[in-house]
Design a protein around this motif. Structure first.
Motif, mmCIF file in Angstrom:
data_model
loop_
_atom_site.group_PDB
_atom_site.id
_atom_site.type_symbol
_atom_site.label_atom_id
_atom_site.label_comp_id
_atom_site.label_asym_id
_atom_site.label_seq_id
_atom_site.Cartn_x
_atom_site.Cartn_y
_atom_site.Cartn_z
ATOM 1 N N UNK A 31 0.842 -17.441 -11.892
ATOM 2 C CA UNK A 31 1.712 -17.958 -12.654
ATOM 3 C C UNK A 31 1.528 -19.317 -12.899
ATOM 4 N N UNK A 32 1.481 -20.180 -11.489
ATOM 5 C CA UNK A 32 1.518 -21.395 -11.613
ATOM 6 C C UNK A 32 0.314 -22.292 -12.030
ATOM 7 N N UNK A 33 -0.842 -21.556 -12.121
ATOM 8 C CA UNK A 33 -2.203 -22.269 -12.101
ATOM 9 C C UNK A 33 -2.840 -21.203 -13.424
ATOM 10 N N UNK A 34 -2.248 -20.508 -13.909
ATOM 11 C CA UNK A 34 -2.779 -19.851 -15.124
ATOM 12 C C UNK A 34 -4.084 -19.185 -14.648
ATOM 13 N N UNK A 35 -4.057 -18.195 -13.542
ATOM 14 C CA UNK A 35 -5.045 -17.453 -12.980
ATOM 15 C C UNK A 35 -4.777 -15.949 -13.116
ATOM 16 N N UNK A 36 -5.916 -15.094 -13.108
ATOM 17 C CA UNK A 36 -5.627 -13.456 -12.987
ATOM 18 C C UNK A 36 -5.124 -13.498 -11.571
ATOM 19 N N UNK A 37 -4.531 -12.043 -11.462
ATOM 20 C CA UNK A 37 -4.305 -11.862 -10.021
ATOM 21 C C UNK A 37 -5.440 -12.003 -8.978
ATOM 22 N N UNK A 38 -6.459 -11.242 -9.498
ATOM 23 C CA UNK A 38 -7.631 -11.551 -8.655
ATOM 24 C C UNK A 38 -8.309 -12.872 -8.335
ATOM 25 N N UNK A 39 -7.945 -13.808 -9.474
ATOM 26 C CA UNK A 39 -8.734 -15.112 -9.201
ATOM 27 C C UNK A 39 -7.495 -15.778 -8.158
ATOM 28 N N UNK A 40 -6.343 -15.373 -8.301
ATOM 29 C CA UNK A 40 -5.121 -16.134 -7.529
ATOM 30 C C UNK A 40 -5.334 -15.576 -5.993
ATOM 31 N N UNK B 66 -8.106 -14.709 -4.729
ATOM 32 C CA UNK B 66 -9.391 -15.182 -4.092
ATOM 33 C C UNK B 66 -9.231 -16.870 -3.770
ATOM 34 N N UNK B 67 -8.684 -17.213 -4.770
ATOM 35 C CA UNK B 67 -8.277 -18.882 -4.537
ATOM 36 C C UNK B 67 -7.467 -19.123 -3.191
ATOM 37 N N UNK B 68 -6.436 -18.146 -2.974
ATOM 38 C CA UNK B 68 -5.556 -18.159 -1.878
ATOM 39 C C UNK B 68 -6.426 -17.983 -0.575
ATOM 40 N N UNK B 69 -7.115 -16.923 -0.622
ATOM 41 C CA UNK B 69 -7.883 -16.700 0.630
ATOM 42 C C UNK B 69 -8.960 -17.650 1.027
ATOM 43 N N UNK B 70 -9.527 -18.190 0.061
ATOM 44 C CA UNK B 70 -10.681 -19.329 0.183
ATOM 45 C C UNK B 70 -10.048 -20.613 0.317
ATOM 46 N N UNK B 71 -8.734 -20.998 0.180
ATOM 47 C CA UNK B 71 -8.077 -22.431 0.138
ATOM 48 C C UNK B 71 -8.628 -23.046 -1.067
ATOM 49 N N UNK C 177 13.888 -0.519 17.964
ATOM 50 C CA UNK C 177 14.534 -0.706 16.614
ATOM 51 C C UNK C 177 13.291 -0.854 15.656
ATOM 52 N N UNK C 178 13.260 -0.443 14.561
ATOM 53 C CA UNK C 178 12.380 -0.877 13.529
ATOM 54 C C UNK C 178 13.005 -1.050 12.104
ATOM 55 N N UNK C 179 12.378 -1.798 11.404
ATOM 56 C CA UNK C 179 12.883 -1.923 10.027
ATOM 57 C C UNK C 179 11.748 -2.485 9.063
ATOM 58 N N UNK C 180 11.852 -2.061 7.823
ATOM 59 C CA UNK C 180 10.749 -2.320 6.878
ATOM 60 C C UNK C 180 11.309 -3.059 5.814
ATOM 61 N N UNK C 181 10.774 -3.963 4.870
ATOM 62 C CA UNK C 181 11.192 -4.462 3.703
ATOM 63 C C UNK C 181 10.134 -4.770 2.893
ATOM 64 N N UNK C 182 10.560 -4.843 1.499
ATOM 65 C CA UNK C 182 9.435 -5.216 0.554
ATOM 66 C C UNK C 182 9.405 -6.607 0.496
ATOM 67 N N UNK C 183 8.491 -7.143 1.056
ATOM 68 C CA UNK C 183 8.218 -8.681 1.011
ATOM 69 C C UNK C 183 6.627 -8.941 1.808
ATOM 70 N N UNK C 184 5.875 -9.842 1.143
ATOM 71 C CA UNK C 184 4.647 -9.843 1.570
ATOM 72 C C UNK C 184 3.815 -11.010 0.857
ATOM 73 N N UNK C 185 2.500 -11.082 1.129
ATOM 74 C CA UNK C 185 1.699 -12.080 0.681
ATOM 75 C C UNK C 185 1.278 -11.836 -1.079
ATOM 76 N N UNK C 186 1.457 -10.713 -1.569
ATOM 77 C CA UNK C 186 1.177 -10.576 -3.022
ATOM 78 C C UNK C 186 2.314 -11.352 -3.515
ATOM 79 N N UNK C 187 3.470 -11.712 -3.099
ATOM 80 C CA UNK C 187 4.365 -12.421 -3.818
ATOM 81 C C UNK C 187 3.961 -13.886 -4.004
ATOM 82 N N UNK C 188 3.136 -14.629 -2.881
ATOM 83 C CA UNK C 188 2.578 -15.680 -3.062
ATOM 84 C C UNK C 188 1.546 -15.769 -3.933
#
Length: 343
Positions: free
Chosen positions: A223-232, A234-239, A206-217
């Protein structure tokens, strides 16, 4: 030969060599893709993808000129059909070409068709089960063209869901008992897509795919911290996020991911005779999120483990170890495709 995984956000290339005890990772390269060049796992900007492939190959320092690629399962129509036992490949191909229009919901002149003999049919001893797969020709040609523009020659175009079968023997040791006679889920949560492969004794059932992933976080962080997508990102990846990030955004995201996985399993149970999954292996970029495996395990009440070291795999002394460590959990498909060079 290079295995090339073209995801929605990056190109990942990986090359293996044979060793006395298994395989060695000789080359690895990962290059981001420009926004908008992949839509629903279909290449929409061939030249941009070709540039990223070329960059990833250069980063890897591989001299390989041949590659193995794959198309998403969501872009493939597949069906198990029965055929008379004893036919040669040429005879099977001839008969399938006659009957294919009964199974494929597209004009036959617009699709590429392939097949694979699975096993003898359980009910009819004079028949064999054959996996028939078809995808629109443009899905194939865009990948081939992108590779050729990057100076490579594709020799195999696989289907992502079935390619995972190639690497499963190197994963099975991570499951108690090696996964024998167990129903195992491989859950890959990437940047924009989540896929679930259910395996039974090394075969995809069985296999299934769905639109959901880390880009949503990442978008929520932006939006929450008024950052660009790239800045967000980077901040997520480097905690490097405020103290309230975990409670405000990360914990709800992990709970949503667990709920998505639960839905996947409900679809699986309703579409098959199976009523339980014994173990989940978590892969993809989101597998690196601390505690995600435990959140999913608590939701499903099924053992969940993050993907660990592959069996019989060693690393070249010249390999970029930091890159491999950062990207390891998201390289499952690239590993799978690279392994096909040894079939």
């Amino acid at each position: 030969m290079l295995g090339i995984d073209i995801s929605s956000t990056a190109v990942k290339v990986l090359q293996l060599s044979n060793t006395a005890n298994g395989y060695c990772v000789d080359h690895i390269g990962v290059t981001p893709l420009p926004d908008g060049c992949i839509s629903e796992k279909i290449i929409t900007d061939v030249e941009a993808v070709a540039t990223s492939i070329k960059s990833a190959v250069q980063q890897s320092r591989s001299k390989a000129k041949h590659c193995i690629m794959a198309i998403a399962g969501s872009n493939v129509v597949s069906k198990v059909i029965t055929m008379p036992k004893g036919l040669s490949d040429a005879e099977l191909e001839a008969q399938i070409s006659v009957e294919a229009d009964q199974h494929i919901p597209h004009p036959l002149n617009e699709v590429n068709i392939d097949f694979n003999v699975l096993a003898s049919n359980d009910q009819q001893v004079d028949k064999v089960d054959v996996l028939l797969a078809a995808s629109k020709t443009e899905n194939i040609t865009t990948r081939v063209t992108a590779a050729e523009l990057a100076g490579l020659q594709p020799v195999i175009i696989d289907v992502e869901a079935y390619a995972i079968e190639t690497i499963y023997p190197l994963l099975a040791h991570q499951v108690p008992g090696g996964g024998d006679n167990k129903t195992i889920g491989i859950l890959d949560i990437g940047a924009t897509m989540t896929s679930l492969n259910i395996m039974r004794n090394g075969k995809t059932i069985y296999t299934r795919e769905q639109d959901f992933g880390g880009s949503q976080l990442t978008a929520q962080i932006m939006r929450a911290y008024d950052l660009s997508y790239a800045e967000a990102g980077y901040a997520k990846k480097h905690q490097q996020l405020p103290a309230n990030y975990a409670d405000k955004l990360l914990t709800p995201f992990k709970q949503t991911a667990a709920q998505q996985c639960n839905r996947f399993l409900q679809f699986f149970y309703s579409a098959s005779q199976h009523t339980a999954v014994d173990h989940i292996i978590l892969a993809g970029g989101c597998a690196l999120i601390p505690g995600l495996d435990h959140t999913i395990q608590n939701e499903l009440q099924i053992p969940v483990t993050g993907i660990g070291p592959l069996e019989k795999i060693t690393l070249s002394s010249t390999l970029d170890q930091d890159l491999l460590e950062r990207e390891y959990s998201s390289l499952l498909l690239a590993f799978s495709l690279a392994l096909r060079a040894f079939e």
